[in-house]
Write an enzyme that holds these catalytic residues in place. Structure first.
Site, PDB file in Angstrom:
ATOM      1  N   ASP A   1       0.815  -1.215   0.000  1.00 52.57           N
ATOM      2  CA  ASP A   1       0.000   0.000   0.000  1.00 52.57           C
ATOM      3  C   ASP A   1       0.852   1.269   0.000  1.00 52.57           C
ATOM      4  O   ASP A   1       2.080   1.219   0.201  1.00 52.57           O
ATOM      5  CB  ASP A   1      -0.974  -0.004   1.195  1.00 52.57           C
ATOM      6  CG  ASP A   1      -0.311  -0.420   2.509  1.00 52.57           C
ATOM      7  OD1 ASP A   1       0.934  -0.394   2.588  1.00 52.57           O
ATOM      8  OD2 ASP A   1      -1.024  -0.765   3.460  1.00 52.57           O
TER       9      ASP A   1
ATOM     10  N   ASN B   1      -7.952  -2.660  13.970  1.00 53.31           N
ATOM     11  CA  ASN B   1      -9.346  -2.971  13.615  1.00 53.31           C
ATOM     12  C   ASN B   1      -9.424  -4.190  12.686  1.00 53.31           C
ATOM     13  O   ASN B   1     -10.453  -4.456  12.084  1.00 53.31           O
ATOM     14  CB  ASN B   1     -10.019  -1.751  12.969  1.00 53.31           C
ATOM     15  CG  ASN B   1      -9.296  -1.293  11.698  1.00 53.31           C
ATOM     16  OD1 ASN B   1      -8.364  -1.948  11.239  1.00 53.31           O
ATOM     17  ND2 ASN B   1      -9.727  -0.175  11.148  1.00 53.31           N
TER      18      ASN B   1
ATOM     19  N   HIS C   1      -7.538  -4.638   9.978  1.00 50.80           N
ATOM     20  CA  HIS C   1      -7.217  -4.389   8.567  1.00 50.80           C
ATOM     21  C   HIS C   1      -5.900  -5.052   8.167  1.00 50.80           C
ATOM     22  O   HIS C   1      -5.023  -5.282   8.996  1.00 50.80           O
ATOM     23  CB  HIS C   1      -7.253  -2.895   8.216  1.00 50.80           C
ATOM     24  CG  HIS C   1      -6.114  -2.059   8.671  1.00 50.80           C
ATOM     25  ND1 HIS C   1      -6.277  -0.786   9.162  1.00 50.80           N
ATOM     26  CD2 HIS C   1      -4.775  -2.272   8.695  1.00 50.80           C
ATOM     27  CE1 HIS C   1      -5.103  -0.277   9.451  1.00 50.80           C
ATOM     28  NE2 HIS C   1      -4.172  -1.159   9.179  1.00 50.80           N
TER      29      HIS C   1
ATOM     30  N   GLU D   1      -9.878  -1.839   4.886  1.00 51.41           N
ATOM     31  CA  GLU D   1     -10.553  -1.460   6.116  1.00 51.41           C
ATOM     32  C   GLU D   1     -11.832  -2.279   6.330  1.00 51.41           C
ATOM     33  O   GLU D   1     -12.392  -2.831   5.377  1.00 51.41           O
ATOM     34  CB  GLU D   1     -10.905   0.034   6.055  1.00 51.41           C
ATOM     35  CG  GLU D   1      -9.690   0.956   5.994  1.00 51.41           C
ATOM     36  CD  GLU D   1      -9.012   1.154   7.356  1.00 51.41           C
ATOM     37  OE1 GLU D   1      -9.011   0.213   8.178  1.00 51.41           O
ATOM     38  OE2 GLU D   1      -8.481   2.249   7.589  1.00 51.41           O
TER      39      GLU D   1
HETATM   40  C1  GLP Z   1      -0.871   0.293   8.689  1.00 47.31           C
HETATM   41  C2  GLP Z   1      -0.468  -0.364   7.351  1.00 47.31           C
HETATM   42  C3  GLP Z   1      -0.589  -1.843   7.419  1.00 47.31           C
HETATM   43  C4  GLP Z   1       0.042  -2.301   8.716  1.00 47.31           C
HETATM   44  C5  GLP Z   1      -0.861  -1.908   9.845  1.00 47.31           C
HETATM   45  C6  GLP Z   1      -0.313  -2.251  11.220  1.00 47.31           C
HETATM   46  O1  GLP Z   1      -1.943   1.140   8.591  1.00 47.31           O
HETATM   47  N1  GLP Z   1      -1.148   0.105   6.202  1.00 47.31           N
HETATM   48  O2  GLP Z   1      -0.002  -2.446   6.286  1.00 47.31           O
HETATM   49  O3  GLP Z   1       0.201  -3.682   8.709  1.00 47.31           O
HETATM   50  O4  GLP Z   1      -1.219  -0.558   9.757  1.00 47.31           O
HETATM   51  O5  GLP Z   1       0.705  -1.376  11.553  1.00 47.31           O
HETATM   52  P1  GLP Z   1       1.718  -1.619  12.756  1.00 47.31           P
HETATM   53  O6  GLP Z   1       2.562  -2.755  12.348  1.00 47.31           O
HETATM   54  O7  GLP Z   1       2.462  -0.341  12.865  1.00 47.31           O
HETATM   55  O8  GLP Z   1       0.877  -1.912  13.951  1.00 47.31           O
END
Ligand code: GLP
Length: 251
Positions: free
Chosen positions: A75, A144, A146, A151
């Site tokens: 992404d 959440n 995702h 989302e």
């Molecule tokens: C972000 C990214 C995801 C990531 C997630 C968790 O928004 N777009 O690809 O896996 O949130 O992030 P973190 O590893 O910092 O908890």
């Protein structure tokens, strides 16, 4: 004799975040060794940092060769340039690519500067197909549920698309920006359909604040309300989670 296709979910417990990084990096290394020109689906966020650090160490020791690897990131924020320190392209360069011998021409992140969402997403889907699909997809898990930026509430059958980020995601990611208002409100993300088409999936989860959502993802109903719950239907998924994230889960 026909082989029965079985759904296989493995859960590996890591002592802590560093151990999680080693275990996840081991799985990624095995992929690269078995198929040097593999297509890795890569992720950003806090979760993969210890994994990337470990991969870099093994590369420096001469144990890993990224020269033929193709990487396709999940992404990117819409509107951020590759040289913006908050963009995911910048993150990947900083935390992995510039430390290993990957061919930068073979590293892909959605084009955050493409204003035409349809074009950006169409091009990215074409890219994934032209690389022959993803061999190993690395995923973090949002609070959440995702994955990538898919989302809650979105259709499972989507490919790369432009998303409106939820309040909870904007809130979680504001730590990288000076204020909530500065966090981009849209992003390009590969879809659940692209993720589910990966040959293998590796999910890394760290911290007590993810224990509740991890439990729902593994044991709750499969529902678009918790996007990662669809992973229950993939036939080759590995979760590596630290003790804090596994909480009281029995497995
Ligand atoms: C972000 C990214 C995801 C990531 C997630 C968790 O928004 N777009 O690809 O896996 O949130 O992030 P973190 O590893 O910092 O908890």
């Amino acid at each position: 004799m026909e082989r029965k296709q079985e759904i296989m979910t493995r859960i590996y417990k890591a002592k802590d975040y560093q151990d999680l990084g080693r275990k996840a990096a081991n799985i990624i290394s095995a992929q690269i060794i078995m198929k040097p020109d593999c297509v890795l689906g890569l992720a950003t966020g806090s979760s993969p940092l210890s994994t990337y650090e470990q991969l870099i160490k093994w590369y420096e020791k001469g144990d890993l060769d990224f020269s033929e690897v193709i990487s396709i990131n999940l992404d990117e924020y819409k509107g951020l340039a590759p040289d913006d320190p908050r963009s995911y392209r910048y993150y990947m360069n900083k935390h992995l690519f510039k430390h290993v011998n990957i061919d930068m021409e073979k590293t892909f992140v959605p084009d955050g500067l493409e204003p035409d969402s349809e074009k950006a997403c169409r091009d990215y889907n074409f890219l994934i197909r032209s690389c022959g699909g993803i061999d190993l997809q690395l995923l973090g898990l949002g609070h959440n549920g995702h994955i990538g930026f898919n989302e809650p509430g979105e259709a499972f059958e989507k490919e790369t698309h432009c998303v409106n980020l939820t309040e909870s995601t904007i809130e979680a990611n504001r730590r990288f920006f000076t204020s909530y208002d500065k966090v981009p409100k849209q992003a390009y993300t590969i879809g659940i359909k692209n993720i589910m088409q990966a040959e293998k999936i590796l999910v890394i989860v760290s911290g007590a604040d993810k224990a509740g959502i991890l439990d729902s993802v593994l044991h709750g109903p499969i529902t678009p309300k918790i996007p990662a719950s669809i992973l229950q239907l993939h036939n080759d998924v590995t979760f590596v989670a630290d003790e804090a994230a596994l909480g009281n889960l029995s497995f």
